[in-house]
Every structure is written in C-alpha cells, then in structure tokens.
Design an enzyme around this catalytic site. Structure first.
Site, short mmCIF file in Angstrom:
data_model
loop_
_atom_site.label_atom_id
_atom_site.label_comp_id
_atom_site.label_asym_id
_atom_site.label_seq_id
_atom_site.Cartn_x
_atom_site.Cartn_y
_atom_site.Cartn_z
N ASP A 7 46.24 30.53 90.15
CA ASP A 7 45.74 30.26 88.80
C ASP A 7 45.99 31.50 87.94
O ASP A 7 46.16 32.61 88.45
CB ASP A 7 44.24 29.92 88.82
CG ASP A 7 43.73 29.58 87.42
OD1 ASP A 7 44.47 28.91 86.67
OD2 ASP A 7 42.61 30.00 87.07
N SER A 8 45.98 31.26 86.64
CA SER A 8 46.14 32.36 85.70
C SER A 8 44.98 33.35 85.80
O SER A 8 45.10 34.50 85.39
CB SER A 8 46.20 31.80 84.28
OG SER A 8 45.04 31.01 84.04
N CYS A 70 46.51 25.91 88.02
CA CYS A 70 46.48 26.14 86.58
C CYS A 70 47.26 25.02 85.87
O CYS A 70 48.44 24.82 86.15
CB CYS A 70 47.13 27.50 86.29
SG CYS A 70 47.23 27.93 84.56
N ASN A 71 46.58 24.32 84.97
CA ASN A 71 47.26 23.23 84.24
C ASN A 71 48.38 23.77 83.37
O ASN A 71 49.43 23.16 83.23
CB ASN A 71 46.25 22.50 83.35
CG ASN A 71 45.32 21.61 84.14
OD1 ASN A 71 45.50 20.41 84.20
ND2 ASN A 71 44.32 22.21 84.78
N THR A 72 48.16 24.94 82.78
CA THR A 72 49.16 25.53 81.89
C THR A 72 50.41 25.89 82.67
O THR A 72 51.53 25.54 82.28
CB THR A 72 48.57 26.79 81.21
OG1 THR A 72 47.34 26.41 80.56
CG2 THR A 72 49.52 27.38 80.22
N GLU A 154 34.08 31.79 80.35
CA GLU A 154 34.24 33.09 81.03
C GLU A 154 33.10 34.04 80.64
O GLU A 154 32.65 34.85 81.43
CB GLU A 154 35.58 33.73 80.65
CG GLU A 154 36.76 32.95 81.16
CD GLU A 154 37.45 33.61 82.34
OE1 GLU A 154 37.33 34.83 82.50
OE2 GLU A 154 38.10 32.86 83.11
N CYS A 182 42.17 21.35 82.34
CA CYS A 182 42.15 22.81 82.42
C CYS A 182 41.18 23.22 83.53
O CYS A 182 40.15 22.56 83.73
CB CYS A 182 41.68 23.37 81.07
SG CYS A 182 41.40 25.14 81.07
N HIS A 184 38.95 25.36 83.87
CA HIS A 184 37.56 25.73 83.57
C HIS A 184 36.67 24.55 83.17
O HIS A 184 35.45 24.65 83.26
CB HIS A 184 37.52 26.73 82.41
CG HIS A 184 38.05 28.09 82.75
ND1 HIS A 184 39.32 28.29 83.22
CD2 HIS A 184 37.46 29.31 82.67
CE1 HIS A 184 39.51 29.59 83.41
NE2 HIS A 184 38.39 30.23 83.10
N1 DGL Z 1 44.01 28.16 84.04
C1 DGL Z 1 44.31 27.69 82.70
C2 DGL Z 1 44.58 26.18 82.74
O1 DGL Z 1 44.14 25.47 83.65
C3 DGL Z 1 43.22 28.03 81.73
C4 DGL Z 1 43.06 29.51 81.47
C5 DGL Z 1 44.25 30.14 80.79
O2 DGL Z 1 44.56 29.82 79.63
O3 DGL Z 1 44.88 30.98 81.42
O4 DGL Z 1 45.24 25.68 81.88
#
Ligand code: DGL
Length: 261
Positions: A7-8, A70-72, A154, A182, A184
C-alpha cells in the site's frame, strides 16, 4: 514463498487484517510507502514508478504472490505490472489488485446505478467505471474523488471525516450500490451505511478481500503449494515515526512496524 501486500501507506493494513483473519496460517510481508504517501495526489508516472519499486522490494522479500491493496496503485500500475513488468522481471510472481474483486462483488449484487468514492488518481483513471461496464454495459457509474477523507482518517479526526463523507455522498442520487474504493474508507463504513438509503449496498473491501484471496488460492493450487505457512507477519514501511506507529496500531492492533533500510 510469502504473500506480499503493498500500500502507499498504512491503510492497506485494514486489508492485511482481513487476509490474516481469513487465512491465518500463511506468511505475510506488508510494505507501506509512508515516505511518499499519499499516492492519490501524485501523477500517474510517479505512481507507476513507485509501485514498480515496491513490487521489486516485495519480490526481494521472497514474496511469490503480491496483492496491491492500494486502489490508486492498482488503478494506475496493475495492468502494466501484469502485462509488461512481471513477465520479464519475475515470471513466476503473481501480482493482483483490489479493483476487480471489488467490482465482482458489486456486480454480484446486481449493481446498476453505482457510486464510487476514491482518490483523485483512481477517479481520473475511470477504472471502476470501465471494469463495472465490462460486466454490465448498462451500469451507470458515478465516480467521485473524496480527497478530504484520507488525511482526516490518518489524523484520527473522525468528526471531520464524517462531515466530509456526508458532503461526498450528497453527489449521488438514487444509487443501488456505493463502492468504497480506497484503503482507508472501510474505517468509515458504518458512517456511510448510515448516510445512504437502506436500499443502497455499501461495498467495503475489508469485508470481501479475505474471501476473495481464499477463493483465488483454492482455484490456483499451483500458487498455493508454493506458499509457506508459519503464520508470520512482517510489516515494513519506508518511513517510521511515532505518528505512523500510532496510526498503524489503530488500523491493526498489536502490529509492529519496522523501517526499510
Ligand atoms: N492507499 C490509497 C488508495 O487506496 C489511499 C491513500 C493514498 O492516497 O495514498 O487509493
């Protein structure tokens, strides 16, 4: 070989928890790029190169199956990784993402008018719309960026997060499904369920990814037999400080983070 989760930052710990609860015997390595989050506000080029770096790191940690939680990163980098990078760099490694399992789960509930909340980069990619319409071409998909949610979660400021969630949900009219796209947002799923009408199904990744991984391993015995089962979990981050320790403890109680060297 182990199961890697990327994950990011720390949000992916929510998904890792779902994996560990569903499949406790396997060995996991979590990697969160806390030094460079949030990815949701980065360019596609940055997200791609950071994700490749993370996948290389997890391969070096002996991970044979890597899930991009991570979705992004899934939206921007997964296709490239699967089709271009992995076949030449490490052909025996499998890399999976979170978008397809989420879309399958939504479609199984006959999603026809779907709201999606995600980061700016995920929304810009239109991955949810594209994948949902592959299954149901008539589906109407409304993707909305919700950039205020990650920083509020966060910061443990749930009052601000709930206020922002109420604003974002107002963008959707008469939807039958709401995808929380996402890492979170599962932490706000109760809020979202309260905010939407009773007939709207809220699809939250923490509730589906454990079963999806189990199902994947049942269908891919050739991968499953390569995975070790000592029930371990190593959580590595690219930057560690008190704040990250505190956030991680909230997302995955008892987790011990170590900094990448
Ligand atoms: N992990 C990112 C997601 O699921 C969210 C946090 C970020 O923007 O890095 O898209």
């Amino acid at each position: 070989m182990k199961i890697g989760v990327f994950d990011s930052g720390l949000g992916g710990l929510v998904i890792t928890r779902a994996f560990v609860e569903a499949l406790p015997k396997y060995d996991y390595v979590y990697y969160g790029d806390t030094a460079r989050l949030p990815y949701g506000e980065k360019t596609s080029g940055q997200i791609l190169s950071y994700t490749i770096e993370a996948v290389k790191f997890l391969i070096a940690q002996n991970c044979g199956l890597i899930i991009i939680a991570c979705n992004t990163a899934t939206s921007i980098a997964l296709r490239y990784l699967q089709q271009r990078f992995i076949p030449s760099f490490s052909p025996d490694t499998k890399v999976l993402g979170v978008v397809i399992p989420t879309v399958e789960e939504a479609a199984a509930g006959n999603a026809a008018r779907v709201g999606v909340l995600a980061t700016n980069a995920t929304v810009r990619s239109h991955i949810y719309q594209t994948e949902l319409q592959k299954i149901n071409p008539a589906a109407e998909v409304f993707e909305t960026a919700a950039p205020a949610l990650v920083p509020a979660i966060e910061a443990n400021d749930f009052a601000a997060a709930e206020k922002a969630a109420a604003e974002y949900v107002r963008a959707f009219d008469n939807i039958d499904s709401l995808i929380l796209g996402c890492t979170h947002y599962p932490l706000l799923k109760t809020t979202f369920r309260r905010l939407v009408s009773e007939k709207t199904r809220v699809v939250s990744q923490d509730e589906l990814m454990g079963a999806k991984l189990r199902n994947y391993l049942e269908r891919h015995i050739e991968i499953d037999i390569t995975l070790s089962r000592d029930g371990s979990l190593k959580a590595i981050v690219s930057r560690l400080n008190d704040h990250y320790n505190e956030v991680a403890g909230r997302l995955f109680p008892g987790i011990v983070l170590e900094e990448k060297n």
